[in-house]
Design a protein around this motif. Structure first.
Motif, mmCIF file in Angstrom:
data_model
loop_
_atom_site.group_PDB
_atom_site.id
_atom_site.type_symbol
_atom_site.label_atom_id
_atom_site.label_comp_id
_atom_site.label_asym_id
_atom_site.label_seq_id
_atom_site.Cartn_x
_atom_site.Cartn_y
_atom_site.Cartn_z
ATOM 1 N N ASP A 1 -12.631 1.904 2.161
ATOM 2 C CA ASP A 1 -12.742 0.450 2.328
ATOM 3 C C ASP A 1 -11.578 -0.265 1.652
ATOM 4 O OD1 ASP A 1 -15.067 0.718 3.774
ATOM 5 O OD2 ASP A 1 -16.377 0.427 2.036
ATOM 6 N N VAL A 2 -11.217 0.210 0.451
ATOM 7 C CA VAL A 2 -10.092 -0.384 -0.268
ATOM 8 C C VAL A 2 -8.802 -0.187 0.513
ATOM 9 C CG1 VAL A 2 -8.641 -0.145 -2.333
ATOM 10 C CG2 VAL A 2 -11.134 -0.190 -2.561
ATOM 11 N N GLU A 3 -8.606 1.024 1.030
ATOM 12 C CA GLU A 3 -7.406 1.321 1.800
ATOM 13 C C GLU A 3 -7.316 0.429 3.035
ATOM 14 O OE1 GLU A 3 -3.904 3.630 2.946
ATOM 15 O OE2 GLU A 3 -4.899 3.012 1.105
ATOM 16 N N SER A 4 -8.421 0.262 3.712
ATOM 17 C CA SER A 4 -8.438 -0.582 4.909
ATOM 18 C C SER A 4 -8.098 -2.027 4.571
ATOM 19 C CB SER A 4 -9.819 -0.503 5.576
ATOM 20 O OG SER A 4 -9.872 -1.346 6.698
ATOM 21 N N GLU A 5 -8.676 -2.527 3.484
ATOM 22 C CA GLU A 5 -8.405 -3.906 3.059
ATOM 23 C C GLU A 5 -6.947 -4.081 2.676
ATOM 24 O OE1 GLU A 5 -9.720 -6.952 -0.562
ATOM 25 O OE2 GLU A 5 -11.105 -5.362 0.082
ATOM 26 N N ASN A 6 -6.416 -3.126 1.908
ATOM 27 C CA ASN A 6 -5.018 -3.232 1.478
ATOM 28 C C ASN A 6 -4.055 -3.166 2.659
ATOM 29 O OD1 ASN A 6 -5.452 -3.576 -1.266
ATOM 30 N ND2 ASN A 6 -5.364 -1.389 -1.739
ATOM 31 N N ARG A 7 -4.313 -2.263 3.609
ATOM 32 C CA ARG A 7 -3.394 -2.130 4.749
ATOM 33 C C ARG A 7 -3.455 -3.346 5.658
ATOM 34 N NH1 ARG A 7 0.080 1.076 2.504
ATOM 35 N NH2 ARG A 7 -1.094 2.608 1.316
ATOM 36 N N ALA A 8 -4.621 -3.963 5.757
ATOM 37 C CA ALA A 8 -4.719 -5.186 6.552
ATOM 38 C C ALA A 8 -3.892 -6.295 5.918
ATOM 39 C CB ALA A 8 -6.186 -5.608 6.671
ATOM 40 N N LEU A 9 -3.905 -6.349 4.599
ATOM 41 C CA LEU A 9 -3.111 -7.357 3.904
ATOM 42 C C LEU A 9 -1.619 -7.070 4.049
ATOM 43 C CD1 LEU A 9 -2.837 -9.836 2.163
ATOM 44 C CD2 LEU A 9 -3.393 -8.454 0.138
ATOM 45 N N VAL A 10 -1.236 -5.805 3.997
ATOM 46 C CA VAL A 10 0.166 -5.439 4.226
ATOM 47 C C VAL A 10 0.602 -5.899 5.615
ATOM 48 C CG1 VAL A 10 1.783 -3.522 4.540
ATOM 49 C CG2 VAL A 10 0.174 -3.488 2.626
ATOM 50 N N ALA A 11 -0.252 -5.696 6.597
ATOM 51 C CA ALA A 11 0.073 -6.116 7.965
ATOM 52 C C ALA A 11 0.239 -7.632 8.051
ATOM 53 C CB ALA A 11 -1.023 -5.648 8.921
ATOM 54 N N ASP A 12 -0.604 -8.371 7.342
ATOM 55 C CA ASP A 12 -0.487 -9.831 7.333
ATOM 56 C C ASP A 12 0.837 -10.259 6.700
ATOM 57 O OD1 ASP A 12 -2.926 -10.113 8.566
ATOM 58 O OD2 ASP A 12 -4.033 -10.510 6.697
ATOM 59 N N VAL A 13 1.197 -9.603 5.589
ATOM 60 C CA VAL A 13 2.458 -9.921 4.928
ATOM 61 C C VAL A 13 3.636 -9.625 5.864
ATOM 62 C CG1 VAL A 13 4.006 -9.301 3.019
ATOM 63 C CG2 VAL A 13 1.557 -9.583 2.588
ATOM 64 N N ARG A 14 3.547 -8.513 6.566
ATOM 65 C CA ARG A 14 4.627 -8.145 7.493
ATOM 66 C C ARG A 14 4.771 -9.191 8.606
ATOM 67 N NH1 ARG A 14 7.103 -3.490 7.644
ATOM 68 N NH2 ARG A 14 5.398 -2.456 6.507
ATOM 69 N N GLU A 15 3.662 -9.629 9.136
ATOM 70 C CA GLU A 15 3.696 -10.590 10.233
ATOM 71 C C GLU A 15 4.231 -11.943 9.785
ATOM 72 O OE1 GLU A 15 0.666 -12.737 13.460
ATOM 73 O OE2 GLU A 15 -0.062 -11.115 12.155
ATOM 74 N N VAL B 1 10.767 -6.480 4.637
ATOM 75 C CA VAL B 1 11.119 -6.142 3.255
ATOM 76 C C VAL B 1 9.954 -6.449 2.317
ATOM 77 C CG1 VAL B 1 12.685 -6.593 1.328
ATOM 78 C CG2 VAL B 1 13.587 -6.458 3.653
ATOM 79 N N HIS B 2 9.395 -7.651 2.439
ATOM 80 C CA HIS B 2 8.249 -8.003 1.598
ATOM 81 C C HIS B 2 7.052 -7.100 1.919
ATOM 82 C CE1 HIS B 2 10.115 -11.383 -0.323
ATOM 83 N NE2 HIS B 2 10.334 -12.008 0.816
ATOM 84 N N ALA C 1 -3.188 -13.643 0.674
ATOM 85 C CA ALA C 1 -4.636 -13.402 0.534
ATOM 86 C C ALA C 1 -5.379 -14.608 -0.032
ATOM 87 C CB ALA C 1 -4.878 -12.190 -0.351
ATOM 88 N N ASP C 2 -4.613 -15.653 -0.377
ATOM 89 C CA ASP C 2 -5.179 -16.863 -0.976
ATOM 90 C C ASP C 2 -5.947 -16.534 -2.266
ATOM 91 O OD1 ASP C 2 -5.640 -19.597 -1.172
ATOM 92 O OD2 ASP C 2 -7.496 -19.523 -0.010
ATOM 93 N N GLU C 3 -5.295 -15.698 -3.084
ATOM 94 C CA GLU C 3 -5.847 -15.311 -4.375
ATOM 95 C C GLU C 3 -4.868 -15.689 -5.477
ATOM 96 O OE1 GLU C 3 -8.725 -14.131 -5.078
ATOM 97 O OE2 GLU C 3 -9.491 -13.492 -3.127
ATOM 98 N N PRO C 4 -5.364 -16.019 -6.695
ATOM 99 C CA PRO C 4 -4.457 -16.393 -7.796
ATOM 100 C C PRO C 4 -3.679 -15.194 -8.309
ATOM 101 C CG PRO C 4 -6.718 -16.264 -8.574
ATOM 102 C CD PRO C 4 -6.781 -16.112 -7.066
ATOM 103 N N LEU C 5 -2.415 -15.409 -8.609
ATOM 104 C CA LEU C 5 -1.555 -14.364 -9.153
ATOM 105 C C LEU C 5 -1.681 -14.345 -10.675
ATOM 106 C CD1 LEU C 5 0.766 -12.254 -8.830
ATOM 107 C CD2 LEU C 5 2.358 -14.180 -9.032
#
Length: 213
Positions: free
Chosen positions: A126-140, A145-146, A206-210
């Motif tokens: 589940d963690v892997e799926s969530e992280n990869r979805a976020l990577v895809a969003d960042v890529r899009e 590079v980011h 992800a709209d989360e605080p850094l």
């Protein structure tokens, strides 16, 4: 080699990010959260160091940091992974070399931070799926590079902590930047140049605080 091992402190389980009212009081008045996070960061650096002098230097910095608050720290070995125990220095019996819990009135003053396996391995998919979805969003949204840097952070948080990227603590982000990224990610010059911005964009997407790291 681990630090000398203290007795487990009842009632002060590994830090899972939650805080009770008692913990809030002590963190604010006695030992700031920033000091706990820095002690964790120095502990991780000491564990990763290959040179004895460098390892001793990190532990010395940790000792000096906590001495300012009259605290100390040890690493306790457990079957599920090592735990950093931060506790008042007065609890340590110098003659016996252990923590005498029978002489302690308020055990909640101790803080524990799991150094390994902070998440549940059962949740890894589940963690892997969530992280990869976020990577895809960042890529899009922000480009390759980011996204490649986000993928490195996903690898780090998923494989080392079994947690989503956006749950990374300040200490974990510092460990990622100074240790994992330079040694394990094989980054390009372009990736190195924008790493801090990439991390910021992961949390922004992800709209989360850094965390302030």
């Amino acid at each position: 080699m681990s630090d000398p091992e203290p007795e487990p402190v009842p009632g002060s389980g590994p830090d899972d990010g939650s805080e009770g009212s008692d913990g809030d009081s002590h963190d604010g008045e006695e030992l700031p959260e920033s000091a706990v996070e820095e002690a964790e960061r120095l502990t991780r650096l000491a564990r990763a160091a290959t040179d004895d002098d460098e390892r001793a230097a990190y532990r010395g910095h940790r000792e000096e940091l906590l001495e300012d608050h009259e605290f100390t720290a040890r690493v306790r070995e457990e079957d599920t992974g090592d735990v950093l125990v931060v506790h008042p220095a007065e609890w340590h019996d110098e003659a016996e070399g252990v923590i005498r819990t029978d002489r302690i009135e308020d055990l909640s003053r101790a803080r524990e931070v799991r150094l390994e396996g902070a998440g549940s391995p059962d949740d890894w998919e589940d963690v892997e799926s969530e992280n990869r979805a976020l990577v895809a969003d960042v890529r899009e949204i922000h480009g390759d590079v980011h996204a490649d840097n986000a993928a490195a952070l996903a690898d780090f948080m998923g494989n080392h902590y079994a947690r989503p990227m956006t749950e990374a603590t300040a200490a974990e982000l510092s460990e990622f930047r100074s240790e994992y990224f330079v040694r394990n990610a094989w980054p390009t010059d372009d990736q190195r140049a924008v790493l801090a911005e990439s991390i910021r964009l992961v949390f922004e997407t992800a709209d989360e605080p850094l965390p302030d790291y």
